[in-house]
Design a protein around this motif. Sequence first.
Motif, PDB file in Angstrom:
ATOM      1  N   ALA A  25       6.201 -38.518   7.510  1.00  0.00           N
ATOM      2  CA  ALA A  25       6.310 -37.618   8.838  1.00  0.00           C
ATOM      3  C   ALA A  25       5.001 -37.184   9.134  1.00  0.00           C
ATOM      4  N   TYR A  26       4.353 -36.443   8.177  1.00  0.00           N
ATOM      5  CA  TYR A  26       2.816 -35.908   8.234  1.00  0.00           C
ATOM      6  C   TYR A  26       1.912 -37.141   8.675  1.00  0.00           C
ATOM      7  N   VAL A  47      -8.244 -30.432   4.841  1.00  0.00           N
ATOM      8  CA  VAL A  47      -7.995 -29.085   4.603  1.00  0.00           C
ATOM      9  C   VAL A  47      -7.278 -29.294   3.163  1.00  0.00           C
ATOM     10  N   GLN A  48      -7.881 -28.575   2.206  1.00  0.00           N
ATOM     11  CA  GLN A  48      -7.133 -28.510   0.790  1.00  0.00           C
ATOM     12  C   GLN A  48      -6.212 -27.643   0.605  1.00  0.00           C
ATOM     13  N   SER A  49      -6.227 -26.472   1.236  1.00  0.00           N
ATOM     14  CA  SER A  49      -5.179 -25.194   1.362  1.00  0.00           C
ATOM     15  C   SER A  49      -4.212 -25.611   2.459  1.00  0.00           C
ATOM     16  N   ALA A  50      -3.493 -24.457   2.921  1.00  0.00           N
ATOM     17  CA  ALA A  50      -2.514 -24.498   3.695  1.00  0.00           C
ATOM     18  C   ALA A  50      -3.192 -25.122   5.188  1.00  0.00           C
ATOM     19  N   LYS A  51      -2.639 -26.041   5.833  1.00  0.00           N
ATOM     20  CA  LYS A  51      -2.936 -26.841   6.777  1.00  0.00           C
ATOM     21  C   LYS A  51      -2.564 -25.869   8.231  1.00  0.00           C
ATOM     22  N   PRO A  52      -2.945 -26.029   9.308  1.00  0.00           N
ATOM     23  CA  PRO A  52      -2.526 -25.543  10.606  1.00  0.00           C
ATOM     24  C   PRO A  52      -1.564 -26.095  11.027  1.00  0.00           C
ATOM     25  N   ILE A  53      -0.894 -26.973  10.410  1.00  0.00           N
ATOM     26  CA  ILE A  53       0.330 -27.761  11.057  1.00  0.00           C
ATOM     27  C   ILE A  53       1.385 -27.820   9.814  1.00  0.00           C
ATOM     28  N   THR A  54       2.834 -27.754  10.378  1.00  0.00           N
ATOM     29  CA  THR A  54       3.721 -28.182   9.353  1.00  0.00           C
ATOM     30  C   THR A  54       4.615 -29.164  10.220  1.00  0.00           C
ATOM     31  N   VAL A  55       5.411 -29.813   9.415  1.00  0.00           N
ATOM     32  CA  VAL A  55       5.916 -31.281   9.868  1.00  0.00           C
ATOM     33  C   VAL A  55       7.417 -31.133   9.196  1.00  0.00           C
ATOM     34  N   ALA A  56       8.306 -31.112   9.893  1.00  0.00           N
ATOM     35  CA  ALA A  56       9.743 -31.129   9.420  1.00  0.00           C
ATOM     36  C   ALA A  56      10.372 -32.366   9.066  1.00  0.00           C
ATOM     37  N   ILE A 210      12.844 -33.604  -5.341  1.00  0.00           N
ATOM     38  CA  ILE A 210      12.669 -34.521  -4.240  1.00  0.00           C
ATOM     39  C   ILE A 210      11.353 -35.567  -4.603  1.00  0.00           C
ATOM     40  N   GLU A 211      11.087 -36.641  -3.916  1.00  0.00           N
ATOM     41  CA  GLU A 211       9.993 -37.352  -3.991  1.00  0.00           C
ATOM     42  C   GLU A 211       9.082 -37.067  -2.867  1.00  0.00           C
ATOM     43  N   LEU A 212       7.760 -36.907  -3.195  1.00  0.00           N
ATOM     44  CA  LEU A 212       6.683 -36.481  -2.191  1.00  0.00           C
ATOM     45  C   LEU A 212       5.527 -37.226  -2.513  1.00  0.00           C
ATOM     46  N   ASP A 213       5.162 -38.038  -1.551  1.00  0.00           N
ATOM     47  CA  ASP A 213       4.126 -38.996  -1.321  1.00  0.00           C
ATOM     48  C   ASP A 213       4.052 -39.702  -2.791  1.00  0.00           C
ATOM     49  N   HIS A 214       5.007 -40.445  -3.387  1.00  0.00           N
ATOM     50  CA  HIS A 214       4.924 -41.034  -4.448  1.00  0.00           C
ATOM     51  C   HIS A 214       5.001 -40.105  -5.749  1.00  0.00           C
ATOM     52  N   ALA A 256       2.985 -29.101   5.292  1.00  0.00           N
ATOM     53  CA  ALA A 256       2.529 -30.006   6.051  1.00  0.00           C
ATOM     54  C   ALA A 256       3.642 -31.396   5.825  1.00  0.00           C
ATOM     55  N   HIS A 257       4.246 -31.419   4.596  1.00  0.00           N
ATOM     56  CA  HIS A 257       5.054 -32.701   4.127  1.00  0.00           C
ATOM     57  C   HIS A 257       6.536 -32.199   4.249  1.00  0.00           C
ATOM     58  N   GLY A 258       6.702 -31.137   5.111  1.00  0.00           N
ATOM     59  CA  GLY A 258       8.324 -30.975   5.316  1.00  0.00           C
ATOM     60  C   GLY A 258       8.733 -29.731   4.281  1.00  0.00           C
ATOM     61  N   MET A 259       8.019 -29.401   3.132  1.00  0.00           N
ATOM     62  CA  MET A 259       8.495 -28.415   2.382  1.00  0.00           C
ATOM     63  C   MET A 259       8.405 -27.072   2.947  1.00  0.00           C
ATOM     64  N   GLY A 260       9.105 -25.926   2.430  1.00  0.00           N
ATOM     65  CA  GLY A 260       8.685 -24.572   2.728  1.00  0.00           C
ATOM     66  C   GLY A 260       9.424 -24.267   3.993  1.00  0.00           C
ATOM     67  N   GLN A 261      10.414 -24.983   4.841  1.00  0.00           N
ATOM     68  CA  GLN A 261      10.793 -24.715   6.145  1.00  0.00           C
ATOM     69  C   GLN A 261      11.840 -23.497   5.765  1.00  0.00           C
ATOM     70  N   VAL A 262      11.437 -22.457   6.670  1.00  0.00           N
ATOM     71  CA  VAL A 262      12.194 -21.080   6.542  1.00  0.00           C
ATOM     72  C   VAL A 262      12.478 -20.593   8.058  1.00  0.00           C
ATOM     73  N   ARG A 263      13.772 -19.999   7.730  1.00  0.00           N
ATOM     74  CA  ARG A 263      14.471 -19.306   8.947  1.00  0.00           C
ATOM     75  C   ARG A 263      14.823 -17.924   8.649  1.00  0.00           C
ATOM     76  N   TRP A 264      14.487 -16.729   9.482  1.00  0.00           N
ATOM     77  CA  TRP A 264      15.136 -15.611   9.231  1.00  0.00           C
ATOM     78  C   TRP A 264      16.287 -15.342   9.680  1.00  0.00           C
ATOM     79  N   ARG A 265      17.185 -14.991   8.900  1.00  0.00           N
ATOM     80  CA  ARG A 265      18.836 -14.670   9.237  1.00  0.00           C
ATOM     81  C   ARG A 265      19.390 -13.465   9.166  1.00  0.00           C
ATOM     82  N   ALA A 266      20.025 -13.025  10.013  1.00  0.00           N
ATOM     83  CA  ALA A 266      20.847 -11.768  10.005  1.00  0.00           C
ATOM     84  C   ALA A 266      22.076 -11.851  10.419  1.00  0.00           C
TER      85      ALA A 266
END
Length: 273
Positions: A25-26, A47-56, A210-214, A256-266
Amino acid sequence: MLLSMVFRLQAMNNAFLPLSHGAMAYAALLKMIDRRSPALAKEIHDVQSAKPITVAPLQSAGMVPSHPHVHIVAGEVFTWRVTALTANVAEEIQQMVHSVERVQIGQGIFQVLEVVTSWAEHGEARQTTYPELLNRWERQAVPAEVTLQFVTPTAFRRGRVHQLLPTPRLVWGSLLDRWNRWAPQSFTIGRDLLEEAILLRAWQGGTQRIELDHRAATGFTGQFTYRVQPNYPAVRLMMAVLADFAFFSGVGWQTAHGMGQVRWRAKGSLVNN
């Protein structure tokens, strides 16, 4: 600018994708950006660190999370969410979608039915700015407690080691680093203070391979509740702002590869709207 954009895609062929297809997807998003702005696509890629995009990963009503693959059936409709964390990337993606009719993710080919950017149109779409997020929480009472739902596998990379326990230092430190990297106004709170002021009060979750880019990787999912101890008002404000920001930025490694998707819940409901 902060942007969460949701594509409605209709499959044009039958295909199989791995359940953890974030790298595919990325690659699809980067290819779309490259057609219009090769320089920006290269900048994001390099960019080697956190990228300015995320992809679900793709989502559909018929998906079964326990299956090792996503079975794409021609005619089936999927949603696909991407976020941008800087104004130039957000503006480029918004302009780009006007000329995109098809998207290929792995072996799946999809027709773009609709692209939405507002919460009124889709609960996962939203636009705001860093100052608006900060002002929102400066104008109202901030909670002492926040519950984060880690929707996709999440991990923190330290050298070659994956850290799988979402301690306050790792979770809020990851969000703090991202905020301070791109926001015009930084928080001057150190990681040592995060450990001192924030407690992991309750949690329910587990790990997932999970499998992440081989490459094989492990991440955690579930609900984790954090509480700020008394007499730390600045940390309370920061935690509310960063919990809101997490909707766009994700947390931890390979967002950027779909990991770490977060939602705030109450109380079972989303706060990020």
